[in-house]
Motif scaffolding. Structure first.
Motif, PDB file in Angstrom:
ATOM      1  N   PHE A 111       3.171  25.190  -0.413  1.00 35.02           N
ATOM      2  CA  PHE A 111       2.313  24.178   0.198  1.00 35.02           C
ATOM      3  C   PHE A 111       1.023  24.814   0.719  1.00 35.02           C
ATOM      4  N   ALA A 112       1.149  25.998   1.335  1.00 34.46           N
ATOM      5  CA  ALA A 112      -0.043  26.663   1.878  1.00 34.46           C
ATOM      6  C   ALA A 112      -1.046  26.967   0.771  1.00 34.46           C
ATOM      7  N   ARG A 113      -0.565  27.428  -0.368  1.00 35.04           N
ATOM      8  CA  ARG A 113      -1.468  27.720  -1.479  1.00 35.04           C
ATOM      9  C   ARG A 113      -2.193  26.457  -1.948  1.00 35.04           C
ATOM     10  N   LEU A 114      -1.452  25.356  -2.052  1.00 38.09           N
ATOM     11  CA  LEU A 114      -2.077  24.098  -2.490  1.00 38.09           C
ATOM     12  C   LEU A 114      -3.124  23.632  -1.486  1.00 38.09           C
ATOM     13  N   LEU A 115      -2.811  23.714  -0.197  1.00 42.75           N
ATOM     14  CA  LEU A 115      -3.750  23.271   0.831  1.00 42.75           C
ATOM     15  C   LEU A 115      -5.005  24.139   0.859  1.00 42.75           C
ATOM     16  N   VAL A 116      -4.825  25.458   0.748  1.00 44.42           N
ATOM     17  CA  VAL A 116      -5.981  26.357   0.738  1.00 44.42           C
ATOM     18  C   VAL A 116      -6.862  26.063  -0.472  1.00 44.42           C
ATOM     19  N   VAL A 126       0.871  -1.177   0.000  1.00 44.74           N
ATOM     20  CA  VAL A 126       0.000   0.000   0.000  1.00 44.74           C
ATOM     21  C   VAL A 126       0.906   1.225   0.000  1.00 44.74           C
ATOM     22  N   LEU A 127       0.795   2.044  -1.045  1.00 44.72           N
ATOM     23  CA  LEU A 127       1.625   3.230  -1.224  1.00 44.72           C
ATOM     24  C   LEU A 127       0.850   4.464  -0.787  1.00 44.72           C
ATOM     25  N   VAL A 128       1.474   5.283   0.071  1.00 48.38           N
ATOM     26  CA  VAL A 128       0.792   6.426   0.679  1.00 48.38           C
ATOM     27  C   VAL A 128       1.532   7.713   0.309  1.00 48.38           C
ATOM     28  N   HIS A 129       0.858   8.604  -0.394  1.00 54.09           N
ATOM     29  CA  HIS A 129       1.476   9.834  -0.892  1.00 54.09           C
ATOM     30  C   HIS A 129       1.671  10.860   0.217  1.00 54.09           C
ATOM     31  N   GLY A 130       2.295  11.971  -0.139  1.00 54.51           N
ATOM     32  CA  GLY A 130       2.584  13.028   0.815  1.00 54.51           C
ATOM     33  C   GLY A 130       1.606  14.186   0.731  1.00 54.51           C
ATOM     34  N   LEU A 131       1.955  15.279   1.430  1.00 51.86           N
ATOM     35  CA  LEU A 131       1.112  16.464   1.522  1.00 51.86           C
ATOM     36  C   LEU A 131       0.830  17.024   0.128  1.00 51.86           C
ATOM     37  N   ALA A 132      -0.451  17.300  -0.151  1.00 54.39           N
ATOM     38  CA  ALA A 132      -0.900  17.858  -1.422  1.00 54.39           C
ATOM     39  C   ALA A 132      -0.635  16.930  -2.603  1.00 54.39           C
ATOM     40  N   GLY A 133      -0.442  15.620  -2.332  1.00 49.33           N
ATOM     41  CA  GLY A 133      -0.221  14.650  -3.389  1.00 49.33           C
ATOM     42  C   GLY A 133      -1.457  13.807  -3.633  1.00 49.33           C
ATOM     43  N   SER A 134      -1.253  12.692  -4.349  1.00 48.27           N
ATOM     44  CA  SER A 134      -2.350  11.780  -4.653  1.00 48.27           C
ATOM     45  C   SER A 134      -1.776  10.463  -5.144  1.00 48.27           C
ATOM     46  N   SER A 135      -2.648   9.554  -5.523  1.00 48.40           N
ATOM     47  CA  SER A 135      -2.206   8.269  -6.072  1.00 48.40           C
ATOM     48  C   SER A 135      -1.508   8.441  -7.410  1.00 48.40           C
ATOM     49  N   LEU A 136      -1.630   9.615  -8.023  1.00 49.39           N
ATOM     50  CA  LEU A 136      -0.966   9.888  -9.294  1.00 49.39           C
ATOM     51  C   LEU A 136       0.314  10.707  -9.132  1.00 49.39           C
TER      52      LEU A 136
END
Length: 332
Positions: A196-201, A67-77
């Motif tokens: 990162f803040a911009r992506l999260l917002v 099971v692969l788990v991505h990081g902050l602001a990431g995804s399965s792609l």
């Protein structure tokens, strides 16, 4: 080690952690395998997760799953997730690319957002596959925030075992969330912090537009990860403030309890995560730490190709799994 991966030496044009991080992120990626099939996993609170499951030709129950788990602001792609998934497929290991709650293709399936303490979502994915294919060993392989979640769940598994979980691997995990946020606010790192803040917002505004019943997001003027956590992550998830969230959710304090075997890879020059915050953690005997002098954050672009690729991290993680499961893999 039975699979000998060469010691990492950075590409001569990419000797700094910043260059390793940036070029590692923006080099052309690879396409996800056509074997991947999306499936949704229901959670106890009514939300759901979407994962991409790929079954190699000839795979059968009893053979390994990752099971692969991505990081902050990431995804399965995320490129680092797709690359290692494709490598595992060639090894006849079944990769499951997980979207953390609300991320990637899982957007719209969850009203809550992922955070560093939401380990129950990883548990749900692992236990779902363990129930479907009992006897198959399952590894959790996490990257950055996904690595921290992986290790935190590994510590919790001592008291609450996770069915099927065999081992843990983490690349560049932030073990001390407070230290990482302080580090990101330094002058040389502020560009990453704001990014990162911009992506999260943006993610949260999209979520609230999809589910208007969530109410106002209260994110006006947020320009750092700390501000985001203080204004959104903490109050939305029952924490007093950002520091309370960091204290309760950081994986580092629980690390000495881990008994599952595993590997943590980190770079001294990671621009997001100070090396001292990793070195200050007491690692248990079962969990190896490899500190690489230069590699950036999930960069590790090597001087010399190995098996046709300069992506050293992919090779290192795959080699560890190959050694762990050598009796279960055909034609290794």
């Amino acid at each position: 080690m039975l699979v000998q991966v060469p010691r990492f030496e950075p590409h001569p044009f990419l000797r700094s952690g910043h260059w390793q991080t940036i070029v590692g992120r923006y080099l052309p990626g690879v396409a996800a395998s056509p074997l991947s099939r999306d499936r949704d996993i229901m959670l106890g609170d009514g939300d759901a997760l979407r994962v991409a499951d790929a079954v190699p030709e000839g795979w059968r129950a009893g053979m390994p799953i990752v099971v692969l788990v991505h990081g902050l602001a990431g995804s399965s792609l995320s490129p680092y997730v797709v690359r290692i998934a494709n490598r595992l497929l060639r090894m006849k290991i079944r990769p499951v690319r997980m979207n953390l709650r609300g991320a990637g293709d899982g957007f719209g399936l969850a009203r809550k957002a992922y955070h560093a303490g939401r380990t129950g979502d990883l548990r749900a994915v692992v236990e779902t596959f363990a129930a479907e294919v009992p006897g198959s060993p399952i590894a959790l392989v996490g990257f950055s925030l996904g690595g921290a979640l992986t290790l935190k769940l590994g510590a919790e598994a001592v008291k609450q075992p996770v069915a099927g979980l065999d081992c843990l691997l983490a690349a560049n995990p932030p073990l001390d969330l407070s230290a990482c946020c302080r580090h990101m606010r330094l002058p040389g790192q502020k560009i990453y912090d704001r990014g990162f803040a911009r992506l999260l917002v943006r993610e949260v505004k999209r979520l609230h537009a999809r589910f208007p019943e969530l109410g106002p997001d209260n994110l006006a003027g947020v320009n750092s990860v700390f501000d985001f956590d203080d204004r959104y992550t903490a109050p939305r998830n029952g924490f007093r403030n950002a520091e309370d969230y960091y204290q309760q959710s950081s994986a580092g304090p629980g690390l000495p309890r881990i008994t599952l075997p595993g590997l943590v890879v980190h770079a001294e020059d990671d621009p997001f995560i100070p090396a001292l915050s990793t070195r200050n953690v007491a690692f248990p005997p079962s969990l190896a730490l490899e500190m690489i002098p230069s590699g950036g954050h999930l960069g590790y672009i090597s001087r010399t190709p190995w098996e046709g690729s300069r992506r050293w991290l992919d090779a290192r993680l795959a080699a560890w799994l190959a050694d762990r499961w050598r009796a279960l893999l055909p034609n290794r």
